[in-house]
Design a protein around this motif. Structure first.
Motif, short mmCIF file in Angstrom:
data_model
loop_
_atom_site.label_atom_id
_atom_site.label_comp_id
_atom_site.label_asym_id
_atom_site.label_seq_id
_atom_site.Cartn_x
_atom_site.Cartn_y
_atom_site.Cartn_z
N LEU A 420 0.83 -1.21 0.00
CA LEU A 420 0.00 0.00 0.00
C LEU A 420 0.86 1.26 0.00
CD1 LEU A 420 -2.89 -1.03 2.44
CD2 LEU A 420 -2.99 -0.74 -0.05
N ARG A 421 2.06 1.19 0.63
CA ARG A 421 2.93 2.36 0.60
C ARG A 421 3.46 2.64 -0.80
NH1 ARG A 421 4.66 0.54 5.78
NH2 ARG A 421 6.36 -0.67 4.86
N SER A 422 3.50 1.61 -1.65
CA SER A 422 3.99 1.79 -3.02
C SER A 422 2.86 2.03 -4.01
CB SER A 422 4.79 0.55 -3.45
OG SER A 422 5.91 0.36 -2.62
N VAL A 423 1.60 1.83 -3.62
CA VAL A 423 0.46 2.00 -4.54
C VAL A 423 0.00 3.46 -4.49
CG1 VAL A 423 -1.92 1.33 -5.02
CG2 VAL A 423 -0.25 -0.39 -4.29
N PRO A 424 -0.07 4.12 -5.64
CA PRO A 424 -0.51 5.53 -5.67
C PRO A 424 -2.04 5.64 -5.49
CG PRO A 424 -0.06 4.77 -7.88
CD PRO A 424 0.30 3.64 -6.98
N LEU A 425 -2.50 5.91 -4.26
CA LEU A 425 -3.94 5.96 -3.96
C LEU A 425 -4.48 7.39 -3.88
CD1 LEU A 425 -4.08 3.18 -1.22
CD2 LEU A 425 -4.56 2.98 -3.66
N ALA A 426 -3.61 8.40 -3.98
CA ALA A 426 -4.07 9.80 -3.87
C ALA A 426 -4.07 10.46 -5.25
CB ALA A 426 -3.16 10.57 -2.92
N ALA A 427 -4.73 11.63 -5.34
CA ALA A 427 -4.75 12.39 -6.59
C ALA A 427 -3.52 13.27 -6.66
CB ALA A 427 -6.00 13.25 -6.66
#
Length: 558
Positions: A420-427
Protein backbone atom coordinates in the motif's frame (compact mmCIF):
# COMPACT_ATOMS: atom_id res chain seq x y z
CA UNK A 1 98.06 -78.49 24.63
CA UNK A 2 95.08 -77.19 26.56
CA UNK A 3 91.98 -78.33 28.36
CA UNK A 4 88.62 -76.60 28.85
CA UNK A 5 87.73 -75.37 32.30
CA UNK A 6 84.25 -73.90 32.51
CA UNK A 7 83.92 -71.47 29.60
CA UNK A 8 87.69 -70.86 29.19
CA UNK A 9 90.84 -72.67 28.02
CA UNK A 10 93.66 -73.62 30.40
CA UNK A 11 96.99 -74.51 28.71
CA UNK A 12 98.77 -77.66 29.92
CA UNK A 13 101.86 -79.53 28.82
CA UNK A 14 105.45 -78.38 28.46
CA UNK A 15 104.92 -74.63 28.75
CA UNK A 16 106.66 -72.37 31.25
CA UNK A 17 104.37 -71.12 33.97
CA UNK A 18 104.48 -67.43 33.01
CA UNK A 19 104.05 -68.13 29.29
CA UNK A 20 101.15 -70.47 29.99
CA UNK A 21 99.45 -67.85 32.15
CA UNK A 22 99.95 -65.14 29.53
CA UNK A 23 98.56 -67.32 26.73
CA UNK A 24 95.57 -68.31 28.84
CA UNK A 25 94.91 -64.65 29.71
CA UNK A 26 95.21 -63.54 26.04
CA UNK A 27 92.89 -66.33 24.86
CA UNK A 28 90.39 -65.52 27.58
CA UNK A 29 90.49 -61.80 26.70
CA UNK A 30 90.11 -62.17 22.91
CA UNK A 31 87.97 -65.31 22.80
CA UNK A 32 85.73 -64.85 25.80
CA UNK A 33 82.42 -66.81 25.71
CA UNK A 34 79.66 -64.93 23.87
CA UNK A 35 75.91 -65.29 23.66
CA UNK A 36 74.15 -64.52 20.39
CA UNK A 37 70.48 -63.48 20.49
CA UNK A 38 68.40 -64.65 17.50
CA UNK A 39 64.89 -63.24 17.03
CA UNK A 40 62.56 -65.12 14.64
CA UNK A 41 58.73 -65.03 14.40
CA UNK A 42 58.47 -63.27 17.74
CA UNK A 43 60.64 -65.92 19.44
CA UNK A 44 64.03 -65.27 20.99
CA UNK A 45 66.80 -67.89 20.97
CA UNK A 46 70.20 -67.71 22.61
CA UNK A 47 73.24 -69.32 20.89
CA UNK A 48 76.30 -69.73 23.09
CA UNK A 49 79.75 -69.45 21.45
CA UNK A 50 82.31 -70.92 23.83
CA UNK A 51 86.05 -70.22 23.71
CA UNK A 52 86.74 -73.67 22.23
CA UNK A 53 84.27 -73.13 19.36
CA UNK A 54 85.81 -69.74 18.57
CA UNK A 55 89.36 -71.21 18.59
CA UNK A 56 88.23 -74.12 16.36
CA UNK A 57 86.75 -71.65 13.86
CA UNK A 58 89.97 -69.63 13.91
CA UNK A 59 92.07 -72.80 13.31
CA UNK A 60 89.85 -73.84 10.38
CA UNK A 61 90.12 -70.40 8.79
CA UNK A 62 93.92 -70.40 9.35
CA UNK A 63 94.26 -73.87 7.77
CA UNK A 64 92.29 -72.75 4.73
CA UNK A 65 94.51 -69.68 4.39
CA UNK A 66 97.73 -71.78 4.72
CA UNK A 67 96.47 -74.31 2.14
CA UNK A 68 95.68 -71.54 -0.29
CA UNK A 69 99.11 -69.95 0.25
CA UNK A 70 100.96 -73.28 -0.23
CA UNK A 71 99.06 -74.00 -3.45
CA UNK A 72 99.92 -70.56 -4.80
CA UNK A 73 103.63 -70.97 -3.90
CA UNK A 74 103.83 -74.46 -5.55
CA UNK A 75 102.25 -73.16 -8.71
CA UNK A 76 104.69 -70.24 -8.76
CA UNK A 77 107.69 -72.62 -8.37
CA UNK A 78 106.44 -74.81 -11.22
CA UNK A 79 106.07 -71.76 -13.39
CA UNK A 80 109.70 -70.79 -12.57
CA UNK A 81 110.96 -74.33 -13.50
CA UNK A 82 108.95 -74.30 -16.68
CA UNK A 83 110.44 -70.94 -17.58
CA UNK A 84 113.99 -72.34 -17.04
CA UNK A 85 113.24 -75.32 -19.26
CA UNK A 86 111.83 -73.04 -21.94
CA UNK A 87 115.09 -71.07 -21.83
CA UNK A 88 117.15 -74.31 -22.20
CA UNK A 89 115.04 -75.42 -25.19
CA UNK A 90 115.51 -72.05 -26.85
CA UNK A 91 119.31 -72.28 -26.25
CA UNK A 92 119.43 -75.83 -27.78
CA UNK A 93 117.45 -74.65 -30.77
CA UNK A 94 119.93 -71.78 -31.17
CA UNK A 95 122.91 -74.18 -31.05
CA UNK A 96 121.24 -76.47 -33.60
CA UNK A 97 120.66 -73.52 -35.88
CA UNK A 98 124.35 -72.52 -35.50
CA UNK A 99 125.51 -76.03 -36.42
CA UNK A 100 123.33 -76.04 -39.50
CA UNK A 101 124.83 -72.69 -40.50
CA UNK A 102 128.37 -74.05 -39.95
CA UNK A 103 127.64 -77.16 -42.10
CA UNK A 104 126.26 -74.93 -44.81
CA UNK A 105 129.47 -72.89 -44.61
CA UNK A 106 131.62 -76.03 -45.03
CA UNK A 107 129.57 -77.13 -48.01
CA UNK A 108 130.05 -73.69 -49.54
CA UNK A 109 133.82 -73.92 -48.98
CA UNK A 110 133.83 -77.38 -50.58
CA UNK A 111 131.97 -76.04 -53.58
CA UNK A 112 134.43 -73.16 -53.92
CA UNK A 113 137.40 -75.58 -53.79
CA UNK A 114 135.80 -77.73 -56.49
CA UNK A 115 135.23 -74.73 -58.69
CA UNK A 116 138.85 -73.60 -58.22
CA UNK A 117 140.10 -77.08 -59.21
CA UNK A 118 137.97 -76.95 -62.34
CA UNK A 119 139.43 -73.57 -63.21
CA UNK A 120 143.00 -74.85 -62.63
CA UNK A 121 142.31 -77.84 -64.85
CA UNK A 122 141.09 -75.63 -67.63
CA UNK A 123 144.11 -73.40 -67.21
CA UNK A 124 146.58 -76.35 -67.34
CA UNK A 125 144.90 -77.85 -70.34
CA UNK A 126 145.16 -74.54 -72.10
CA UNK A 127 148.89 -74.41 -71.38
CA UNK A 128 149.41 -77.98 -72.70
CA UNK A 129 147.70 -77.14 -76.00
CA UNK A 130 145.05 -79.79 -75.70
CA UNK A 131 141.62 -79.08 -77.01
CA UNK A 132 138.34 -80.11 -75.65
CA UNK A 133 138.21 -83.23 -77.80
CA UNK A 134 141.18 -84.86 -76.01
CA UNK A 135 139.67 -84.45 -72.47
CA UNK A 136 137.84 -87.16 -70.75
CA UNK A 137 134.13 -87.29 -71.21
CA UNK A 138 133.50 -87.76 -67.50
CA UNK A 139 131.00 -85.43 -65.93
CA UNK A 140 132.75 -85.08 -62.58
CA UNK A 141 135.77 -82.66 -62.56
CA UNK A 142 137.44 -84.70 -59.80
CA UNK A 143 137.49 -87.78 -61.97
CA UNK A 144 138.99 -85.79 -64.83
CA UNK A 145 141.76 -84.53 -62.54
CA UNK A 146 142.38 -88.07 -61.29
CA UNK A 147 142.64 -89.33 -64.85
CA UNK A 148 145.18 -86.65 -65.70
CA UNK A 149 147.23 -87.53 -62.60
CA UNK A 150 147.16 -91.34 -63.10
CA UNK A 151 147.43 -91.18 -66.89
CA UNK A 152 145.15 -92.21 -69.69
CA UNK A 153 143.59 -95.59 -69.98
CA UNK A 154 145.84 -98.04 -71.92
CA UNK A 155 144.80 -98.46 -75.53
CA UNK A 156 144.13 -101.79 -77.14
CA UNK A 157 146.55 -101.24 -79.96
CA UNK A 158 150.09 -99.94 -80.11
CA UNK A 159 149.11 -96.85 -82.07
CA UNK A 160 147.46 -95.23 -79.08
CA UNK A 161 150.40 -96.00 -76.82
CA UNK A 162 152.83 -94.50 -79.28
CA UNK A 163 150.74 -91.35 -79.59
CA UNK A 164 150.57 -90.98 -75.77
CA UNK A 165 154.30 -91.43 -75.29
CA UNK A 166 154.96 -88.97 -78.01
CA UNK A 167 153.02 -86.28 -76.30
CA UNK A 168 154.64 -86.53 -72.87
CA UNK A 169 157.16 -83.88 -72.06
CA UNK A 170 158.80 -82.44 -68.89
CA UNK A 171 156.25 -79.63 -68.40
CA UNK A 172 153.40 -82.08 -68.27
CA UNK A 173 155.17 -84.10 -65.62
CA UNK A 174 155.59 -81.03 -63.47
CA UNK A 175 151.97 -80.12 -63.84
CA UNK A 176 150.93 -83.61 -63.04
CA UNK A 177 153.05 -83.62 -59.91
CA UNK A 178 151.66 -80.28 -58.86
CA UNK A 179 148.10 -81.38 -59.41
CA UNK A 180 148.71 -84.56 -57.53
CA UNK A 181 150.00 -82.66 -54.54
CA UNK A 182 147.06 -80.34 -54.65
CA UNK A 183 144.66 -83.28 -54.89
CA UNK A 184 146.29 -84.90 -51.91
CA UNK A 185 145.92 -81.70 -49.95
CA UNK A 186 142.34 -81.39 -51.09
CA UNK A 187 141.68 -84.99 -50.13
CA UNK A 188 143.03 -84.27 -46.68
CA UNK A 189 140.74 -81.26 -46.45
CA UNK A 190 137.83 -83.43 -47.56
CA UNK A 191 138.61 -85.93 -44.85
CA UNK A 192 138.73 -83.17 -42.27
CA UNK A 193 135.45 -81.80 -43.57
CA UNK A 194 133.93 -85.29 -43.48
CA UNK A 195 135.16 -85.78 -39.92
CA UNK A 196 133.84 -82.38 -38.94
CA UNK A 197 130.58 -83.13 -40.69
CA UNK A 198 130.30 -86.46 -38.86
CA UNK A 199 130.98 -84.70 -35.57
CA UNK A 200 128.35 -82.09 -36.36
CA UNK A 201 125.94 -84.82 -37.40
CA UNK A 202 126.51 -86.57 -34.09
CA UNK A 203 126.02 -83.30 -32.20
CA UNK A 204 122.86 -82.58 -34.19
CA UNK A 205 121.56 -86.06 -33.44
CA UNK A 206 122.33 -85.52 -29.74
CA UNK A 207 120.68 -82.12 -29.81
CA UNK A 208 117.65 -83.57 -31.57
CA UNK A 209 117.41 -86.29 -28.95
CA UNK A 210 117.77 -83.70 -26.20
CA UNK A 211 115.20 -81.50 -27.94
CA UNK A 212 112.80 -84.44 -28.15
CA UNK A 213 113.40 -85.09 -24.46
CA UNK A 214 112.85 -81.41 -23.67
CA UNK A 215 109.73 -81.36 -25.86
CA UNK A 216 108.38 -84.37 -23.97
CA UNK A 217 109.19 -82.67 -20.69
CA UNK A 218 107.63 -79.52 -22.03
CA UNK A 219 104.42 -81.30 -23.02
CA UNK A 220 104.34 -83.07 -19.68
CA UNK A 221 104.96 -79.79 -17.89
CA UNK A 222 102.22 -78.14 -20.01
CA UNK A 223 99.81 -80.86 -18.88
CA UNK A 224 100.96 -80.45 -15.31
CA UNK A 225 100.71 -76.69 -15.71
CA UNK A 226 97.12 -77.03 -16.98
CA UNK A 227 96.32 -79.31 -14.07
CA UNK A 228 97.98 -76.90 -11.63
CA UNK A 229 96.16 -73.96 -13.26
CA UNK A 230 92.85 -75.78 -12.88
CA UNK A 231 93.79 -76.66 -9.31
CA UNK A 232 94.80 -73.05 -8.65
CA UNK A 233 91.54 -71.79 -10.20
CA UNK A 234 89.63 -74.24 -8.05
CA UNK A 235 91.65 -73.11 -5.05
CA UNK A 236 90.93 -69.49 -5.91
CA UNK A 237 87.22 -70.25 -6.22
CA UNK A 238 87.33 -72.13 -2.94
CA UNK A 239 89.27 -69.24 -1.43
CA UNK A 240 86.68 -66.78 -2.79
CA UNK A 241 83.84 -68.87 -1.43
CA UNK A 242 85.61 -69.24 1.90
CA UNK A 243 86.31 -65.51 1.91
CA UNK A 244 82.62 -64.87 1.25
CA UNK A 245 81.67 -67.31 3.99
CA UNK A 246 84.15 -65.67 6.33
CA UNK A 247 82.67 -62.27 5.40
CA UNK A 248 79.15 -63.59 6.01
CA UNK A 249 80.22 -65.06 9.32
CA UNK A 250 81.90 -61.77 10.21
CA UNK A 251 78.76 -59.85 9.26
CA UNK A 252 76.59 -62.25 11.22
CA UNK A 253 78.96 -61.99 14.15
CA UNK A 254 78.84 -58.17 13.92
CA UNK A 255 75.04 -58.27 13.65
CA UNK A 256 74.86 -60.62 16.61
CA UNK A 257 77.18 -58.32 18.51
CA UNK A 258 74.91 -55.36 17.69
CA UNK A 259 71.88 -57.38 18.76
CA UNK A 260 73.69 -58.27 21.95
CA UNK A 261 74.43 -54.58 22.54
CA UNK A 262 70.79 -53.67 21.82
CA UNK A 263 69.60 -56.39 24.18
CA UNK A 264 72.02 -55.12 26.82
CA UNK A 265 70.65 -51.59 26.38
CA UNK A 266 67.09 -52.92 26.63
CA UNK A 267 67.96 -54.78 29.82
CA UNK A 268 69.48 -51.58 31.21
CA UNK A 269 66.37 -49.58 30.25
CA UNK A 270 64.08 -52.24 31.70
CA UNK A 271 66.12 -52.16 34.88
CA UNK A 272 65.69 -48.40 35.05
CA UNK A 273 61.96 -48.78 34.36
CA UNK A 274 61.67 -51.35 37.14
CA UNK A 275 63.43 -48.97 39.51
CA UNK A 276 61.10 -46.16 38.37
CA UNK A 277 58.05 -48.41 38.85
CA UNK A 278 59.26 -49.32 42.31
CA UNK A 279 59.48 -45.60 43.12
CA UNK A 280 56.00 -45.05 41.68
CA UNK A 281 54.72 -48.00 43.72
CA UNK A 282 56.07 -46.38 46.87
CA UNK A 283 54.36 -43.11 45.94
CA UNK A 284 51.14 -44.99 45.10
CA UNK A 285 51.20 -46.70 48.47
CA UNK A 286 51.54 -43.33 50.17
CA UNK A 287 48.68 -41.98 48.05
CA UNK A 288 46.61 -45.04 48.95
CA UNK A 289 46.93 -44.09 52.60
CA UNK A 290 45.75 -40.56 51.77
CA UNK A 291 42.87 -41.92 49.68
CA UNK A 292 41.79 -44.18 52.53
CA UNK A 293 41.67 -41.15 54.78
CA UNK A 294 39.71 -39.22 52.14
CA UNK A 295 37.27 -42.13 51.72
CA UNK A 296 36.57 -42.04 55.46
CA UNK A 297 35.93 -38.30 55.26
CA UNK A 298 33.70 -38.81 52.18
CA UNK A 299 31.66 -41.45 53.96
CA UNK A 300 31.07 -39.05 56.85
CA UNK A 301 30.02 -36.31 54.41
CA UNK A 302 27.74 -38.81 52.62
CA UNK A 303 25.98 -39.58 55.86
CA UNK A 304 25.35 -35.86 56.32
CA UNK A 305 24.00 -35.58 52.75
CA UNK A 306 21.66 -38.54 53.31
CA UNK A 307 20.26 -36.84 56.37
CA UNK A 308 19.72 -33.64 54.38
CA UNK A 309 18.05 -35.63 51.57
CA UNK A 310 15.61 -37.15 54.02
CA UNK A 311 14.76 -33.67 55.26
CA UNK A 312 14.23 -32.46 51.68
CA UNK A 313 11.96 -35.40 50.88
CA UNK A 314 9.75 -34.35 53.76
CA UNK A 315 9.26 -30.91 52.14
CA UNK A 316 8.80 -32.33 48.65
CA UNK A 317 5.08 -33.05 49.16
CA UNK A 318 4.44 -29.41 50.06
CA UNK A 319 6.34 -28.29 46.98
CA UNK A 320 4.31 -30.67 44.78
CA UNK A 321 1.05 -29.16 46.00
CA UNK A 322 2.43 -25.67 45.36
CA UNK A 323 3.45 -26.69 41.80
CA UNK A 324 -0.06 -28.01 41.08
CA UNK A 325 -1.56 -24.69 42.15
CA UNK A 326 0.89 -22.81 39.93
CA UNK A 327 0.07 -25.04 36.96
CA UNK A 328 -3.63 -24.28 37.38
CA UNK A 329 -2.90 -20.56 37.42
CA UNK A 330 -0.65 -20.90 34.32
CA UNK A 331 -3.44 -22.75 32.51
CA UNK A 332 -5.84 -19.92 33.28
CA UNK A 333 -3.33 -17.35 32.05
CA UNK A 334 -2.73 -19.38 28.87
CA UNK A 335 -6.48 -19.52 28.26
CA UNK A 336 -6.69 -15.75 28.57
CA UNK A 337 -3.70 -15.37 26.23
CA UNK A 338 -5.29 -17.71 23.69
CA UNK A 339 -8.50 -15.67 23.73
CA UNK A 340 -6.52 -12.44 23.32
CA UNK A 341 -4.51 -13.87 20.43
CA UNK A 342 -7.71 -15.05 18.76
CA UNK A 343 -9.19 -11.57 19.11
CA UNK A 344 -6.09 -9.91 17.69
CA UNK A 345 -6.01 -12.45 14.86
CA UNK A 346 -9.62 -11.68 13.98
CA UNK A 347 -8.98 -7.95 13.96
CA UNK A 348 -5.86 -8.45 11.84
CA UNK A 349 -7.82 -10.62 9.41
CA UNK A 350 -10.50 -7.93 9.08
CA UNK A 351 -7.81 -5.32 8.42
CA UNK A 352 -6.27 -7.64 5.82
CA UNK A 353 -9.62 -8.02 4.08
CA UNK A 354 -10.02 -4.25 3.90
CA UNK A 355 -6.49 -3.82 2.56
CA UNK A 356 -6.94 -6.58 -0.02
CA UNK A 357 -10.24 -5.05 -1.06
CA UNK A 358 -8.51 -1.69 -1.48
CA UNK A 359 -5.80 -3.21 -3.68
CA UNK A 360 -8.40 -5.11 -5.68
CA UNK A 361 -10.23 -1.84 -6.39
CA UNK A 362 -7.09 -0.59 -8.20
CA UNK A 363 -7.21 -3.53 -10.58
CA UNK A 364 -3.91 -4.96 -9.31
CA UNK A 365 -3.38 -8.61 -8.31
CA UNK A 366 -2.91 -8.92 -4.55
CA UNK A 367 -0.94 -12.17 -4.81
CA UNK A 368 1.34 -10.76 -7.52
CA UNK A 369 2.09 -7.67 -5.42
CA UNK A 370 2.74 -9.81 -2.33
CA UNK A 371 5.16 -11.98 -4.35
CA UNK A 372 6.90 -8.83 -5.59
CA UNK A 373 7.11 -7.56 -2.02
CA UNK A 374 8.64 -10.90 -0.97
CA UNK A 375 11.22 -10.66 -3.77
CA UNK A 376 12.08 -7.13 -2.66
CA UNK A 377 13.84 -8.69 0.38
CA UNK A 378 11.88 -6.98 3.15
CA UNK A 379 14.22 -6.46 6.09
CA UNK A 380 13.63 -8.80 9.03
CA UNK A 381 15.33 -9.44 12.38
CA UNK A 382 14.96 -10.21 16.06
CA UNK A 383 16.43 -12.74 18.50
CA UNK A 384 16.07 -16.46 17.89
CA UNK A 385 13.55 -17.99 20.30
CA UNK A 386 13.11 -21.69 19.59
CA UNK A 387 9.53 -22.92 19.64
CA UNK A 388 8.69 -25.61 22.21
CA UNK A 389 8.88 -29.09 20.76
CA UNK A 390 5.74 -30.33 22.51
CA UNK A 391 3.01 -28.82 24.68
CA UNK A 392 2.24 -30.23 28.06
CA UNK A 393 -1.55 -29.83 27.82
CA UNK A 394 -4.37 -28.95 25.43
CA UNK A 395 -4.51 -25.31 26.55
CA UNK A 396 -0.88 -24.73 25.65
CA UNK A 397 -1.33 -26.45 22.28
CA UNK A 398 -4.30 -24.19 21.51
CA UNK A 399 -2.28 -21.12 22.47
CA UNK A 400 0.64 -22.15 20.24
CA UNK A 401 -1.69 -22.77 17.27
CA UNK A 402 -3.32 -19.36 17.75
CA UNK A 403 0.08 -17.65 17.93
CA UNK A 404 1.20 -19.39 14.72
CA UNK A 405 -1.96 -18.26 12.92
CA UNK A 406 -1.49 -14.73 14.20
CA UNK A 407 2.13 -14.74 12.96
CA UNK A 408 0.98 -15.69 9.46
CA UNK A 409 -1.72 -13.01 9.41
CA UNK A 410 0.65 -10.34 10.75
CA UNK A 411 3.28 -11.27 8.14
CA UNK A 412 0.70 -10.91 5.36
CA UNK A 413 -0.50 -7.63 6.89
CA UNK A 414 3.07 -6.27 6.95
CA UNK A 415 3.56 -7.21 3.30
CA UNK A 416 0.30 -5.48 2.37
CA UNK A 417 1.45 -2.41 4.27
CA UNK A 418 4.57 -2.35 2.09
CA UNK A 419 2.39 -2.79 -1.01
CA UNK A 420 0.00 0.00 0.00
CA UNK A 421 2.93 2.36 0.60
CA UNK A 422 3.99 1.79 -3.02
CA UNK A 423 0.46 2.00 -4.54
CA UNK A 424 -0.51 5.53 -5.67
CA UNK A 425 -3.94 5.96 -3.96
CA UNK A 426 -4.07 9.80 -3.87
CA UNK A 427 -4.75 12.39 -6.59
CA UNK A 428 -1.79 14.37 -7.98
CA UNK A 429 -3.57 17.73 -7.31
CA UNK A 430 -5.70 18.89 -4.40
CA UNK A 431 -8.48 20.58 -6.43
CA UNK A 432 -9.48 19.20 -9.82
CA UNK A 433 -12.13 17.78 -12.01
CA UNK A 434 -11.80 15.06 -14.66
CA UNK A 435 -12.02 16.44 -18.19
CA UNK A 436 -11.12 13.20 -20.01
CA UNK A 437 -11.27 9.65 -18.66
CA UNK A 438 -9.27 6.48 -19.29
CA UNK A 439 -9.86 4.42 -22.42
CA UNK A 440 -11.47 5.32 -25.73
CA UNK A 441 -12.33 8.97 -26.44
CA UNK A 442 -12.68 11.58 -29.21
CA UNK A 443 -9.39 13.33 -29.82
CA UNK A 444 -9.77 17.06 -28.91
CA UNK A 445 -7.63 18.17 -31.85
CA UNK A 446 -8.71 16.05 -34.83
CA UNK A 447 -12.07 14.70 -33.58
CA UNK A 448 -11.12 11.06 -34.24
CA UNK A 449 -11.53 8.12 -31.92
CA UNK A 450 -8.37 7.59 -29.90
CA UNK A 451 -7.11 5.60 -26.91
CA UNK A 452 -6.44 7.62 -23.76
CA UNK A 453 -4.04 5.87 -21.28
CA UNK A 454 -4.62 8.19 -18.30
CA UNK A 455 -6.82 10.86 -16.71
CA UNK A 456 -6.84 14.58 -17.57
CA UNK A 457 -7.26 16.45 -14.28
CA UNK A 458 -8.08 20.15 -14.77
CA UNK A 459 -6.91 22.57 -12.08
CA UNK A 460 -5.50 26.02 -11.51
CA UNK A 461 -2.53 27.03 -13.68
CA UNK A 462 0.79 26.62 -11.85
CA UNK A 463 -0.83 24.86 -8.90
CA UNK A 464 1.28 22.17 -7.18
CA UNK A 465 1.48 18.71 -8.76
CA UNK A 466 2.15 16.14 -6.01
CA UNK A 467 3.68 12.63 -6.00
CA UNK A 468 0.91 10.11 -5.33
CA UNK A 469 3.27 7.60 -3.59
CA UNK A 470 6.93 7.40 -2.53
CA UNK A 471 9.39 6.50 -5.30
CA UNK A 472 12.37 7.43 -7.46
CA UNK A 473 12.31 9.90 -10.36
CA UNK A 474 13.27 8.10 -13.58
CA UNK A 475 12.25 10.81 -16.10
CA UNK A 476 12.20 14.60 -15.67
CA UNK A 477 12.10 16.82 -18.75
CA UNK A 478 10.51 17.44 -22.13
CA UNK A 479 9.04 14.39 -23.86
CA UNK A 480 7.32 15.14 -27.17
CA UNK A 481 3.55 15.57 -27.03
CA UNK A 482 3.66 15.03 -23.25
CA UNK A 483 5.45 18.36 -22.90
CA UNK A 484 7.27 18.67 -19.61
CA UNK A 485 6.86 15.32 -17.90
CA UNK A 486 7.90 13.59 -14.66
CA UNK A 487 7.93 9.78 -14.33
CA UNK A 488 8.25 8.14 -10.89
CA UNK A 489 9.06 4.45 -10.20
CA UNK A 490 7.31 3.27 -7.00
CA UNK A 491 8.73 -0.27 -7.06
CA UNK A 492 7.08 -3.64 -7.68
CA UNK A 493 6.50 -2.61 -11.31
CA UNK A 494 4.26 0.44 -10.49
CA UNK A 495 5.08 3.70 -12.32
CA UNK A 496 3.15 7.05 -12.39
CA UNK A 497 3.38 9.75 -15.10
CA UNK A 498 2.71 13.52 -14.69
CA UNK A 499 2.57 15.35 -18.08
CA UNK A 500 1.94 18.88 -19.56
CA UNK A 501 3.68 20.48 -16.54
CA UNK A 502 4.45 24.16 -16.57
CA UNK A 503 7.68 23.55 -14.64
CA UNK A 504 9.53 20.63 -13.03
CA UNK A 505 10.80 20.67 -9.43
CA UNK A 506 12.78 17.38 -9.37
CA UNK A 507 15.51 15.70 -11.39
CA UNK A 508 16.27 12.14 -12.42
CA UNK A 509 17.47 10.02 -9.50
CA UNK A 510 15.69 12.03 -6.78
CA UNK A 511 13.86 10.00 -4.14
CA UNK A 512 10.51 11.66 -3.52
CA UNK A 513 8.08 11.13 -0.67
CA UNK A 514 4.33 10.88 -0.53
CA UNK A 515 2.63 14.18 -1.55
CA UNK A 516 5.97 15.84 -2.41
CA UNK A 517 5.79 18.60 -5.07
CA UNK A 518 7.26 17.41 -8.39
CA UNK A 519 6.18 20.35 -10.60
CA UNK A 520 3.55 22.96 -11.50
CA UNK A 521 0.34 22.35 -13.42
CA UNK A 522 0.55 23.72 -16.97
CA UNK A 523 -0.37 23.21 -20.63
CA UNK A 524 2.88 22.24 -22.38
CA UNK A 525 3.06 19.79 -25.24
CA UNK A 526 -0.08 18.64 -27.08
CA UNK A 527 -2.55 20.25 -24.71
CA UNK A 528 -5.73 22.29 -25.17
CA UNK A 529 -5.58 23.98 -21.76
CA UNK A 530 -4.10 23.87 -18.25
CA UNK A 531 -4.39 20.35 -16.79
CA UNK A 532 -2.21 17.44 -15.67
CA UNK A 533 -2.22 14.22 -17.65
CA UNK A 534 -1.92 11.47 -14.96
CA UNK A 535 -1.05 7.82 -15.79
CA UNK A 536 -0.55 4.68 -13.68
CA UNK A 537 1.38 1.78 -15.24
CA UNK A 538 1.94 -1.71 -13.86
CA UNK A 539 4.75 -3.70 -15.51
CA UNK A 540 4.63 -1.18 -18.40
CA UNK A 541 0.88 -1.80 -18.87
CA UNK A 542 -1.41 1.27 -18.44
CA UNK A 543 -4.15 0.97 -15.78
CA UNK A 544 -7.17 3.19 -15.09
CA UNK A 545 -6.08 5.75 -12.46
CA UNK A 546 -9.72 6.19 -11.38
CA UNK A 547 -9.63 2.78 -9.67
CA UNK A 548 -6.65 3.93 -7.61
CA UNK A 549 -8.45 7.20 -6.69
CA UNK A 550 -11.58 5.28 -5.60
CA UNK A 551 -9.48 2.88 -3.54
CA UNK A 552 -7.76 5.84 -1.92
CA UNK A 553 -11.09 7.45 -1.00
CA UNK A 554 -12.15 4.08 0.49
CA UNK A 555 -9.01 3.89 2.59
CA UNK A 556 -9.11 7.47 3.76
CA UNK A 557 -12.84 7.15 4.50
CA UNK A 558 -12.24 4.06 6.64
Amino acid sequence: MGRAVGDGIVLTGKFPGKLRNRLSTAIGRHFSPREVILRSDGKIKYVRLSTRIQLAGLVVLGGIAVLTLATSIGLALQQVNQHGRDIAVREAEGAYTGLLAEVSNYFAQFKDSTERLSDDEAYLLGLSGEDAGTRLAADDPLRQIATQIEGPTPLADGEGLARDVKKQDPLRDKLRESLKNRLLAFDADLKKIAARNQSLTNQIAGLKAEIRTIEGDRRRMAVERSELTALLEQSRKSNTELTGQVGDLSNRLAALQRQHDVATDKVARLTQQVEGLQGELTVAQARNVDLSRQVAQTQAALATVVAQRNALQLGRADLARTVDDLRAKVAAVQEQQANFVASVTERTRNSLEDMEKTVAMTGLSVDALLAAAEDASINKGGPFLPAPENAEDETEQKLLASVATLDDEVARWEKLQVVLRSVPLAAPVDHYYVSSGFGSRVDPFNGKRARHEGLDLVGSLRSDVLATAPGTVVTAGWKGSYGRMVEIDHGMGIVTVYAHLDSISVKVGDVVGYRQVVGKLGSTGRSSGPHVHYEVRYNEKPLDPMGFLKAGRYVFKG
